[in-house]
Design an enzyme around this catalytic site. Structure first.
Site, short mmCIF file in Angstrom:
data_model
loop_
_atom_site.label_atom_id
_atom_site.label_comp_id
_atom_site.label_asym_id
_atom_site.label_seq_id
_atom_site.Cartn_x
_atom_site.Cartn_y
_atom_site.Cartn_z
N GLU A 134 0.82 -1.22 0.00
CA GLU A 134 0.00 0.00 0.00
C GLU A 134 0.85 1.26 0.00
O GLU A 134 1.68 1.48 0.89
CB GLU A 134 -0.91 0.00 1.23
CG GLU A 134 -1.67 1.29 1.48
CD GLU A 134 -2.72 1.58 0.43
OE1 GLU A 134 -2.70 2.70 -0.13
OE2 GLU A 134 -3.56 0.69 0.17
N SER A 139 -5.97 2.45 -5.05
CA SER A 139 -5.73 1.01 -4.86
C SER A 139 -6.50 0.18 -5.87
O SER A 139 -5.96 -0.78 -6.45
CB SER A 139 -6.13 0.60 -3.44
OG SER A 139 -5.33 1.24 -2.48
N HIS A 191 0.12 1.90 -5.71
CA HIS A 191 0.21 3.23 -6.31
C HIS A 191 1.27 4.02 -5.54
O HIS A 191 1.78 3.56 -4.51
CB HIS A 191 -1.14 3.96 -6.28
CG HIS A 191 -1.77 4.06 -4.92
ND1 HIS A 191 -1.35 4.95 -3.95
CD2 HIS A 191 -2.81 3.38 -4.37
CE1 HIS A 191 -2.08 4.80 -2.87
NE2 HIS A 191 -2.98 3.84 -3.09
#
Length: 621
Positions: free
Chosen positions: A278, A318, A491
């Site tokens: 993440e 995401s 990302h």
């Protein structure tokens, strides 16, 4: 005799029962498909579908509840009952039309009714042709039956609006109505959970028809109306033939290439541990040119594995990263394909590709899979096992998102130690979450400060710590020597330095291949070619000798030669990178935002062509 204050509850129940009846009609209309389902699955259609049914019923209750509130304030002079009946009749006709239209359109198109028919309003011939084989008599009978059913249900369940009880003042009556109106918030959003309801909440089966049947049609239509990207293609920069030619040239394989040391694996069918990190921006990863000391474990893996230094996220969320990584599919400038299950069902998926090669699959996430409609996408992919927030103890979770990353990794280690059958390779996807806002971590801070950047930096450090701890334990397991580890971010992030929304720095992410399955001579390699998340699936499948033809938007980043580029989307714009530099483009202003000195006009045209062709492909899904 019914009480006036029970009217709102009975009215809500009326719509709920009506939608359950409509679902039964849908299953009856598609008898052959329904007959192929187990009874437990049929029960699941009604049970899971009740959530969207209740949400839609709540939306339809808003106006009648407001009318009742006004009637309680105005007194008997206000025609509350007549207005509510008129509104219900109109909405009953609208809902019945949508229900009947959906019956035949699903048979023809294979997805529940949404705004797609609006694309044919300027092409009435196509609309007539689509309905040419429809059993109009049967559909007309069902429509009439729905209207009669609605009238009977309303009469039996709701009935006439009772008058106010004697001695009960208007103000008190209005207050009761207001409270019941406010309570609609709960079914509107599907409950008290963090994530509002979406299609993912009713996707429960590995059989697409069962998931489709559970969806509420009026809700689906309204949701589709609120989503953009329904066409026509707003990103049309050149003739389609020209755009397609330019994109084809981008993906052209090199005529000749030095393929020595091309294969980095020492085993043909390794386990694949696909870890999505993440918000792991390259700006915090020392091995990709970022800050030193924030990700020591990832940097160590980069030195002993295969490091890609010029990889970029395809989008900024995401859900966009998941589709790009697992399906090799480009993002859209606004919205995301993951919001449209009928489109994502047509995408290739690594879980499906590996299953066809004899792998078992599992997906691990410490948060709620309903977030951003991820669950519908993952269910359609066919994962054998889905593990999410509800599978972890509350004390092992942070206050917002779910299970801490080290808890997630502990669960994976436990499950892998019990894997069955022992000889079958696995494809396991793990998605971390602790490095997401609000950056809560269960270990002491490594870096000082209380700013958002400092909190973010510490959360990245924590996830890296949990990752290192996990991989050290994994390396002592018997399955490790036959395992390839893929480490990549979902990302990037504006922090640190508050990169602009369109800035390439915001989209720069790490990609590392590691694990016991790597050849010794492959360790320590650095790949400087430009690539995007859409290239990861193709690169992985090609290394394993598995078919990758369905992943038409991906390139093999390990193959020498060919074009080196990365394309990404931000909100209403794109970025295009190559060894010559980067260019960013604004779709609203229809102009270049920034352009490095060495970027030729041809690269701008290539980016426009990529946007045009990829979005056209999205529209046709």
């Amino acid at each position: 005799m019914r009480n006036r204050f029970a009217f709102q509850s009975w009215y809500f129940l009326f719509w709920l029962v009506f939608f359950v009846a409509a679902k039964a009609i849908f299953l009856g209309y598609h008898t052959a498909k329904t007959a192929a389902l187990a009874w437990s699955t049929v029960r699941g259609i009604f049970g899971y579908g009740l959530q969207l049914d209740a949400s839609t019923a709540a939306y339809l209750c808003i106006i009648p509840f407001l009318l009742l509130l006004g009637g309680n304030l105005a007194g008997s002079r206000f025609p509350t009952d007549r207005l509510i009946r008129f509104y219900t009749a109109v909405m009953g006709v609208v809902v019945s039309v949508l229900t009947v239209a959906d019956l035949e359109l699903y048979r023809a198109w294979g997805f529940r009714l949404d705004t797609t028919p609006l694309q044919y309003l300027d092409s009435p011939a196509e609309m007539v042709a689509s309905a040419g084989s429809a059993p109009l008599g049967l559909l007309g009978g069902i429509f009439g039956g729905l209207l009669v059913l609605g009238w009977v249900l309303y009469t039996k369940i709701v009935g006439r609006l009772p008058t106010l009880p004697a001695g009960f003042g208007r103000a008190r009556a209005a207050l009761v109505s207001l409270l019941l109106l406010a309570l609609l918030v709960v079914p509107l959003r599907g409950g008290l959970q963090q994530i509002p309801i979406n299609q993912s909440d009713v996707y429960f089966s590995s059989q697409p028809f069962a998931n489709h049947a559970a969806v509420n049609v009026p809700w689906n239509v309204l949701n589709s109306l609120l989503l953009k990207n329904s066409g026509p293609n707003p990103y049309h920069f050149m003739p389609d033939s020209t755009a397609q030619r330019l994109v084809k040239q981008l993906y052209a394989a090199p005529a000749t290439a030095n393929l020595s040391n091309y294969n980095i694996l020492r085993t043909p069918r390794p386990n694949v541990l696909f870890i999505i990190l993440e918000s792991f921006t390259a700006k915090f990863v020392g091995s990709t040119g970022g800050e030193q000391g924030v990700t020591p474990n990832l940097d160590s893996l980069a030195r002993t594995g295969v490091l890609f230094t010029n990889v970029y996220a395809s989008g900024d969320r995401s859900q966009k990263g998941l589709v790009a990584l697992l399906s090799g599919y480009p993002n859209q400038p606004t919205g995301s394909i993951i919001k449209v299950p009928r489109k994502t069902e047509k995408l290739p998926h690594l879980a499906r590709s590996f299953k066809q090669a004899g792998y078992r699959s599992a997906y691990y996430y410490g948060g709620e899979l309903a977030f951003a409609n991820m669950k519908s996408y993952l269910v359609a992919a066919g994962y054998d096992q889905l593990t999410e927030r509800a599978d972890f103890a509350p004390q092992d979770q942070n206050s917002k998102w779910g299970a801490h990353d080290h808890v997630l990794f502990n669960r994976i280690l436990t499950d892998l130690s019990q894997k069955k059958p022992p000889g079958q390779p696995f494809f396991l996807t793990a998605f971390t979450l602790s490095s997401h806002e609000p950056f809560e971590i269960p270990i002491p801070k490594k870096f000082p400060g209380t700013s958002e950047t400092a909190l973010f930096r510490n959360s990245i450090y924590y996830t890296d710590w949990a990752l290192g701890r996990f991989l050290r334990q994994a390396s002592r397991q018997p399955w490790w020597e036959n395992t390839l580890v893929v480490l990549v971010a979902d990302h990037g992030h504006p922090l640190p330095d508050n990169s602009a929304n369109e800035s390439p720095a915001k989209f720069h992410i790490p990609l590392v291949l590691a694990g016991g399955a790597l050849r010794p001579e492959a360790r320590g390699r650095t790949i400087t070619a430009f690539g995007a998340q859409t290239d990861v699936a193709t690169t992985l499948l090609t290394q394993l000798g598995l078919p990758s033809n369905d992943y038409t938007w991906g390139r093999d980043l390990l193959r020498p030669g060919g074009n080196s580029f990365a394309f990404y989307n931000f909100n209403d714009g794109f970025g295009m990178l190559s060894p010559a530099g980067a260019v960013t483009y604004d779709h609203v202003a229809r102009r270049v935002i920034s352009r490095d000195a060495g970027v030729p006009d041809a690269q701008v045209r290539q980016g426009q062509a990529y946007q045009q062709v990829s979005f056209e492909d999205y529209l046709r899904k």
